[in-house]
Write a protein that holds these residues in place. Sequence first.
Motif, mmCIF file in Angstrom:
data_model
loop_
_atom_site.group_PDB
_atom_site.id
_atom_site.type_symbol
_atom_site.label_atom_id
_atom_site.label_comp_id
_atom_site.label_asym_id
_atom_site.label_seq_id
_atom_site.Cartn_x
_atom_site.Cartn_y
_atom_site.Cartn_z
ATOM 1 N N GLY A 25 0.873 -1.180 0.000
ATOM 2 C CA GLY A 25 -0.071 -0.027 0.127
ATOM 3 C C GLY A 25 0.915 1.264 -0.006
ATOM 4 O O GLY A 25 2.107 1.213 0.054
ATOM 5 N N THR A 26 0.164 2.447 -0.107
ATOM 6 C CA THR A 26 0.712 3.796 0.033
ATOM 7 C C THR A 26 0.421 4.592 1.055
ATOM 8 O O THR A 26 -0.839 4.429 1.595
ATOM 9 N N GLY A 27 1.238 5.444 1.657
ATOM 10 C CA GLY A 27 0.780 6.292 2.587
ATOM 11 C C GLY A 27 1.827 5.912 3.939
ATOM 12 O O GLY A 27 2.654 5.153 4.096
ATOM 13 N N SER A 28 1.804 6.949 5.072
ATOM 14 C CA SER A 28 2.751 6.800 6.027
ATOM 15 C C SER A 28 2.568 5.522 6.865
ATOM 16 O O SER A 28 3.397 5.204 7.837
ATOM 17 N N THR A 29 1.232 4.960 6.905
ATOM 18 C CA THR A 29 1.144 3.727 7.772
ATOM 19 C C THR A 29 1.622 2.476 6.850
ATOM 20 O O THR A 29 2.216 1.486 7.202
ATOM 21 N N ALA A 30 1.398 2.476 5.619
ATOM 22 C CA ALA A 30 2.020 1.430 4.653
ATOM 23 C C ALA A 30 3.406 1.454 4.597
ATOM 24 O O ALA A 30 3.948 0.437 4.562
ATOM 25 N N ALA A 83 -5.740 3.468 5.188
ATOM 26 C CA ALA A 83 -6.968 3.932 5.064
ATOM 27 C C ALA A 83 -7.234 5.383 5.816
ATOM 28 O O ALA A 83 -6.614 5.609 6.646
ATOM 29 N N ASP A 84 -8.165 5.914 5.128
ATOM 30 C CA ASP A 84 -8.238 7.232 5.835
ATOM 31 C C ASP A 84 -9.412 7.378 6.889
ATOM 32 O O ASP A 84 -9.473 8.066 7.994
ATOM 33 N N GLU A 85 -10.382 6.604 6.524
ATOM 34 C CA GLU A 85 -11.564 6.434 7.700
ATOM 35 C C GLU A 85 -12.173 5.097 7.368
ATOM 36 O O GLU A 85 -12.100 4.521 6.179
ATOM 37 N N ILE A 93 -12.958 5.096 3.407
ATOM 38 C CA ILE A 93 -12.397 5.786 2.248
ATOM 39 C C ILE A 93 -10.618 5.918 2.074
ATOM 40 O O ILE A 93 -10.184 5.788 3.571
ATOM 41 N N LYS A 94 -10.408 5.763 0.863
ATOM 42 C CA LYS A 94 -9.039 6.098 0.896
ATOM 43 C C LYS A 94 -8.637 7.068 -0.196
ATOM 44 O O LYS A 94 -9.535 7.634 -1.064
ATOM 45 N N GLY A 95 -7.418 7.239 -0.442
ATOM 46 C CA GLY A 95 -7.015 8.251 -1.419
ATOM 47 C C GLY A 95 -6.421 9.405 -0.927
ATOM 48 O O GLY A 95 -6.026 10.300 -1.618
ATOM 49 N N GLY A 96 -6.216 9.590 0.355
ATOM 50 C CA GLY A 96 -5.536 10.860 1.107
ATOM 51 C C GLY A 96 -4.268 10.947 0.486
ATOM 52 O O GLY A 96 -3.915 12.160 0.377
ATOM 53 N N GLY A 98 -3.514 9.888 -2.464
ATOM 54 C CA GLY A 98 -3.692 10.198 -4.039
ATOM 55 C C GLY A 98 -3.401 9.039 -5.001
ATOM 56 O O GLY A 98 -3.223 8.766 -5.964
ATOM 57 N N ALA A 99 -3.258 7.773 -4.200
ATOM 58 C CA ALA A 99 -3.022 6.494 -4.893
ATOM 59 C C ALA A 99 -4.235 5.637 -5.179
ATOM 60 O O ALA A 99 -4.041 4.481 -5.460
ATOM 61 N N LEU A 100 -5.481 6.235 -5.193
ATOM 62 C CA LEU A 100 -6.548 5.435 -4.892
ATOM 63 C C LEU A 100 -6.813 4.497 -6.003
ATOM 64 O O LEU A 100 -7.239 3.290 -5.952
ATOM 65 N N SER A 120 -7.822 6.585 15.465
ATOM 66 C CA SER A 120 -8.572 7.768 15.253
ATOM 67 C C SER A 120 -9.403 7.810 13.762
ATOM 68 O O SER A 120 -10.262 8.434 13.662
ATOM 69 N N LYS A 121 -8.951 6.672 13.203
ATOM 70 C CA LYS A 121 -9.646 6.604 11.800
ATOM 71 C C LYS A 121 -11.018 5.575 11.862
ATOM 72 O O LYS A 121 -11.588 5.580 10.777
ATOM 73 N N LEU A 122 -11.261 5.006 12.956
ATOM 74 C CA LEU A 122 -12.292 4.100 13.015
ATOM 75 C C LEU A 122 -13.577 4.949 13.334
ATOM 76 O O LEU A 122 -13.479 5.804 14.279
#
Length: 234
Positions: A25-30, A83-85, A93-96, A98-100, A120-122
């Motif tokens: 995946g993409t993002g700071s958690t992935a 994921a964002d939420e 919701i994903k894509g924060g 930009g890789a959705l 916090s995202k739940l």
Amino acid sequence: MINMKKIAAEKACEYVENGMIVGLGTGSTAYYATCRLGELVQQGMGLTGVATSKDTEKLAMEMGIPMKSLDEVKQIDLTIDGADEVDDGLNGIKGGGGALLREKLVASFSRQTSWIIDESKLVAEIGQFPLPVEVVPFGHLQTATMLEKLTGEPADLRLRGDGEPFVTDNQHFIYDLSIGRIQEPKRLHAALVELPGVVETGLFIDMADRVIVGRADGTVDVISRQDLSYNRRK
Ligand code: 5RP
């Protein structure tokens, strides 16, 4: 302080087995998951990665993970993504980042998908996080007008720090829709993708098999779709 993203990511990597093809995946958690998988490869685990973005591909290669493109594999065994939420039905919701589009393609060809988030995202209902919609640049202002008409809310073109439009790995633009509570995500997604110019939305419905939640107290919860259907039957 507890790094909730990191503990969730490291837990997700416990489900990875030798020989697997893993969607990255993409993002700071992935990011933490890719780093941990890199460590596992360095310790001798046989893995092949399929990246959901150019950034992740670069990181994975730096970590020494052998990589293939989505078209070079028959199926992905497990995808680990952020994921964002996420709501309690495991829709998100994903894509924060930009890789959705690539994230949805990779998840669609995965036998299993794990999302990794901090607590916090739940949420009870998704929609507080602006919904990303990927659109083609040609005529995008017209597409934006259609998006606004459909939702009744502003559609904001995502910009980079220098004020220029953010461009995805697929050379598209992103509009962020501040809709508020999304009560019927399936219906909204279907209506959005019908609009000419819309390529994909950040609504990921029935796609996550498992959501792994890192909590501030250092614990990690694993919520699986199987348990949800069991609980609903009861
Ligand atoms: C990128 C994504 C990310 O997974 C999502 O935005 C979460 O990012 P982060 O882990 O940095 O909070 O969908 O397109």
